[in-house]
Each structure stands twice: as structure tokens, then as C-alpha cells.
Motif scaffolding. Structure first.
Motif, PDB file in Angstrom:
ATOM      1  N   TYR A  64      39.707  36.522  45.544  1.00 24.75           N
ATOM      2  CA  TYR A  64      39.204  37.009  44.268  1.00 24.75           C
ATOM      3  C   TYR A  64      40.396  37.621  43.552  1.00 24.75           C
ATOM      4  CZ  TYR A  64      34.942  36.430  46.911  1.00 24.75           C
ATOM      5  OH  TYR A  64      33.940  35.906  47.694  1.00 24.75           O
ATOM      6  N   ARG A  65      40.800  36.995  42.452  1.00 25.26           N
ATOM      7  CA  ARG A  65      42.043  37.362  41.780  1.00 25.26           C
ATOM      8  C   ARG A  65      41.797  37.992  40.415  1.00 25.26           C
ATOM      9  NH1 ARG A  65      46.320  32.415  42.522  1.00 25.26           N
ATOM     10  NH2 ARG A  65      46.520  32.489  44.803  1.00 25.26           N
ATOM     11  N   LEU A  66      42.465  39.095  40.183  1.00 24.84           N
ATOM     12  CA  LEU A  66      42.553  39.665  38.843  1.00 24.84           C
ATOM     13  C   LEU A  66      43.910  39.237  38.295  1.00 24.84           C
ATOM     14  CD1 LEU A  66      41.128  43.282  39.357  1.00 24.84           C
ATOM     15  CD2 LEU A  66      39.946  41.231  38.543  1.00 24.84           C
ATOM     16  N   ASN A  67      43.890  38.345  37.321  1.00 27.92           N
ATOM     17  CA  ASN A  67      45.125  37.826  36.767  1.00 27.92           C
ATOM     18  C   ASN A  67      45.791  38.870  35.878  1.00 27.92           C
ATOM     19  OD1 ASN A  67      44.598  35.363  38.088  1.00 27.92           O
ATOM     20  ND2 ASN A  67      43.283  34.709  36.403  1.00 27.92           N
ATOM     21  N   ASN A  68      46.998  38.574  35.445  1.00 27.43           N
ATOM     22  CA  ASN A  68      47.861  39.562  34.794  1.00 27.43           C
ATOM     23  C   ASN A  68      47.122  40.503  33.841  1.00 27.43           C
ATOM     24  OD1 ASN A  68      50.063  40.941  33.695  1.00 27.43           O
ATOM     25  ND2 ASN A  68      50.526  39.284  32.270  1.00 27.43           N
ATOM     26  N   TYR A  69      47.133  41.791  34.184  1.00 23.07           N
ATOM     27  CA  TYR A  69      46.551  42.806  33.305  1.00 23.07           C
ATOM     28  C   TYR A  69      47.575  43.906  32.994  1.00 23.07           C
ATOM     29  CZ  TYR A  69      45.576  45.065  37.872  1.00 23.07           C
ATOM     30  OH  TYR A  69      45.666  45.595  39.137  1.00 23.07           O
ATOM     31  N   GLY A  70      48.851  43.487  32.917  1.00 25.10           N
ATOM     32  CA  GLY A  70      49.920  44.412  32.549  1.00 25.10           C
ATOM     33  C   GLY A  70      50.029  44.536  31.038  1.00 25.10           C
ATOM     34  N   SER A  71      51.250  44.713  30.549  1.00 23.35           N
ATOM     35  CA  SER A  71      51.464  44.880  29.117  1.00 23.35           C
ATOM     36  C   SER A  71      51.057  43.606  28.377  1.00 23.35           C
ATOM     37  CB  SER A  71      52.927  45.211  28.831  1.00 23.35           C
ATOM     38  OG  SER A  71      53.783  44.186  29.301  1.00 23.35           O
TER      39      SER A  71
END
Length: 388
Positions: A64-71
Motif C-alpha cells: 500500500y503506497r502513498l506516492n510523493n507527498y513532498g513539496s
């Protein structure tokens, strides 16, 4: 009455005749039970009628992946991008080994099928398919450049190279854990961008990569030095080819005073026109070479990475790794620095079962001449895996 008595007598006479051979019950053939083969480790058995040992295995990996949630912009700020990925992947392994007068004959196949987010199409991937015989390796195998390929999942970004390639290689063992290998490998998986006035990118595959290593494996750990040559071949006919190269070294040491199964590793690499040897997860701005004013200028990279695997308990393992990578291209607009940090915790309640969570961070610092904003990327992966 006499006729009736005769018929009855004849019937009893027929019943008393011994049964013909065709009517006798057939004795079951002896069963050829599978024989255990313990010469190559657990779970091998002899193929009936042969001296070949086979191991059949597999793996089921759920993520279960949370993809890029950075800037921003990222996978969550972009409405068209996928922010969450539910992944199911199934592996199948076949490993056969036969002792011959020329040494061990081994074949190995690994394939997997992946489904993301209930997609109607599943991707089928051939991970490995090779033959080893008399010190030779032929087929799709781990690149002979690769040494340390990470402690954590490395689900989204890495600090190292973990590359499968089609190879033809020879390994010579010298004893006491020392060996040397020479390999020619497909260059396609090592290619990144080429910049040229008329057309960007590589031309067709002409010359394979040449890879060599010297390695030692002993009770204290392992170490390796490696080198590679790589053809830089532009699709643009106005640009000249060049010879790229890379060198690297790494050492992994067991540190039982920190924990019973603890290990630490350090790895360094330098490349000139062969950027994807020291690292396989560059930002998309990476190049191998740029044509500047009609002259081919290769891109140089410096790389350092390391990690620590710590046994918290008999069933819990924590992993921490990271790396720093810098790019010096012919044009400042293609220069950048990249560094990554990855950490995870894995619980293995029984043999072959891993349940863990991982967080990854990657920073990309672009040169001001690029006009691009620096990025901070954050990824999270939850994994449940069974290997058998």
C-alpha cells in the motif's frame, strides 16, 4: 427335469474353473517417491529418474503506497496523478542444480506478475533467467557491477544500483573467498539522456558494456571493487560517440557487538559518461553526455552511500540507509545534487513472512541556471510479504 439338472450342473462347473489371467487384479506399480536433495540447501528434491536437484518457490507481495507527498507539485496536488497505489505482485521461482565433471550446472528462472489499483492489464516481468556452468553465467542476471543493493525495501528511490541485465560472464574463484569476474552486458538498462542539437537520446544498441569486479566474501563480511566501460552513442548523426566509464568500491561488515545480525555498509562510485552505474534512480534531469558546440562532453557524477541493518529483537529488524550524489554536466542547467534517506521497520513473526513500513525522502537541488525549483519528495510504503 434331466435337462434342467444338466444346466445347473454345467453352471456350477463353469464357476469352479480358475479365472483367466486377464481377469486377475493388477498389482499396483511401485511408487517412485521424491528423494530429498540436501547438497544445495533446504527445499531441494531430485527430479525422478535424474541426478538434477530442483527447488520450486514463490513469493506474494502486497503493498500500500502513498506516492510523493513532498513539496508541490506532487502526486497529491496534481488532480490527474495517482496519490495512492494498491499493489499485488506474485513471484514464481525455479532453481535447478546438477553436479557434473565440469562443475556445477545451474539454471534459475524468476518471473512475476504485478497488478496496481485493480488495473485490467497485469504486467508480466522476467526478473532472472540464466544458466551457470563451469564458472560461466549466460542470460538475464544481476549485473556484475552491483555490490550492495540495499537493506530496506527501496520501493521508490534508491542510493545504489540494483540492475538486472542480459549478460555473458566468467567468474574465477581463487580460494579463501576471493573471486574475479569479467562480464559483457546489455547497455540498454544503463542508458540515460543524451542532449544534442538535432535529436536527443541514444541510437541503437551497437557495443555491449564491459564490466569487471574483484570480490572477497569471508566470515567478517564482504567487499568489492568494480569498473565498467559504456558506449555513449548519439542518435543524432551530427554528434560523435564517446567512451563512458565508471569505477566503484564497497565494503559490508558484520558488527555483532551492535546486534546479533547487524551489518553496516559503505559504497562509493564515480562515473564519466556512464551515470547509471553508481545509481539507478536519478532524477529525470540526469544525462550521460551533451553535445556543446559540435563537441561531445560527457557527464561526471560522484556518489557515496551507506546503510545499517539492526536486529532490534529476534523478529524485528530496523534498516537505515542513504546516499549523496552530485552531477557535473557540460551545461550548468543540467547540474544538480541529489540525496536520499530511507528507513523502515520489519516484523518477521515466522520464517518467510515480513510485515513492515518504510518512509523515503529524496531532495534534488538543481543548479540555478536550470530555472527549476528544488524538490523534496516523500514516499511511504506498507508491505506484507510471504516467501516460500
Amino acid at each position: 427335469m434331466l435337462i434342467k439338472s444338466a444346466l445347473i450342473g454345467a453352471s456350477f462347473g463353469l464357476l469352479s474353473i480358475p479365472a483367466l489371467a486377464a481377469d486377475l487384479p493388477i498389482a499396483p506399480e511401485p511408487i517412485d517417491y521424491l528423494r530429498i536433495c540436501d547438497a544445495y540447501g533446504n527445499r531441494f528434491f531430485y527430479l525422478p529418474g535424474t541426478e538434477t536437484c530442483l527447488r520450486v518457490g514463490g513469493r506474494v507481495r502486497i503493498e500500500y503506497r502513498l506516492n510523493n507527498y513532498g513539496s508541490g507539485p506532487n502526486n497529491w496536488s496534481d488532480k490527474a496523478a495517482t496519490g495512492t497505489t494498491f499493489r499485488a505482485r506474485g513471484y514464481s521461482y525455479l532453481d535447478s542444480r546438477t553436479a557434473t565433471e565440469y562443475g556445477l550446472l545451474r539454471t534459475y528462472n524468476s518471473v512475476y506478475v504485478t497488478n496496481d489499483n485493480d488495473s485490467s492489464s497485469n504486467s508480466l516481468e522476467l526478473e532472472y533467467s540464466f544458466i551457470q556452468f563451469g564458472g560461466f553465467t549466460f542470460g538475464r542476471a544481476q549485473s556484475f557491477w552491483d555490490f550492495w543493493t540495499g537493506y530496506s525495501f527501496g520501493a521508490r528511490v534508491t542510493s545504489y544500483s540494483d540492475t538486472k541485465s542480459n549478460v555473458a560472464a566468467y567468474t574465477r574463484a581463487f580460494g579463501n573467498g576471493v573471486s574475479a569476474s569479467l562480464s559483457i552486458e546489455s547497455p540498454v538498462s544503463r542508458r540515460v539522456e543524451l542532449i544534442s542539437p538535432n535529436a536527443n537520446g541514444y541510437g541503437g544498441f551497437k557495443i555491449p558494456d564491459a564490466v569487471a569486479n574483484i570480490r572477497i566474501d569471508q566470515a567478517w563480511g564482504s567487499a568489492q571493487i568494480m569498473g565498467a566501460l559504456h558506449q555513449v552513442y548519439f542518435v543524432d548523426t551530427a554528434s560523435k560517440s564517446a567512451l563512458g566509464w565508471a569505477v566503484g568500491a564497497g565494503a559490508e561488515i558484520k558488527v555483532p557487538f551492535l546486534g546479533g545480525r547487524d551489518k553496516v555498509v559503505l559504497q562509493v562510485g564515480y562515473s564519466d559518461g556512464a551515470s547509471r552505474f553508481p545509481l539507478d534512480s536519478w532524477n529525470g534531469r540526469i544525462t550521460d553526455a551533451i553535445n556543446v558546440g559540435g563537441s561531445t562532453k560527457t557527464t561526471k557524477t560522484w556518489n557515496i552511500a551507506g546503510g545499517w541493518r539492526h536486529a532490534v529483537t529476534d523478529t524485528v529488524t530496523a534498516n537505515l540507509e542513504g546516499g549523496y550524489h552530485t552531477v557535473d554536466a557540460a551545461l550548468d542547467s543540467y547540474d544538480f545534487n541529489q540525496w536520499t534517506v530511507t528507513g523502515n521497520v520489519v516484523w518477521s513473526p515466522i520464517s518467510g513472512v515480513d510485515i513492515g513500513a518504510e518512509m523515503q525522502y529524496r531532495n534534488v537541488d538543481f543548479d540555478r541556471a536550470s530555472g527549476l525549483s528544488d524538490t523534496d519528495e516523500i514516499y511511504t510504503t506498507l508491505r506484507v510479504q510471504r516467501t516460500f
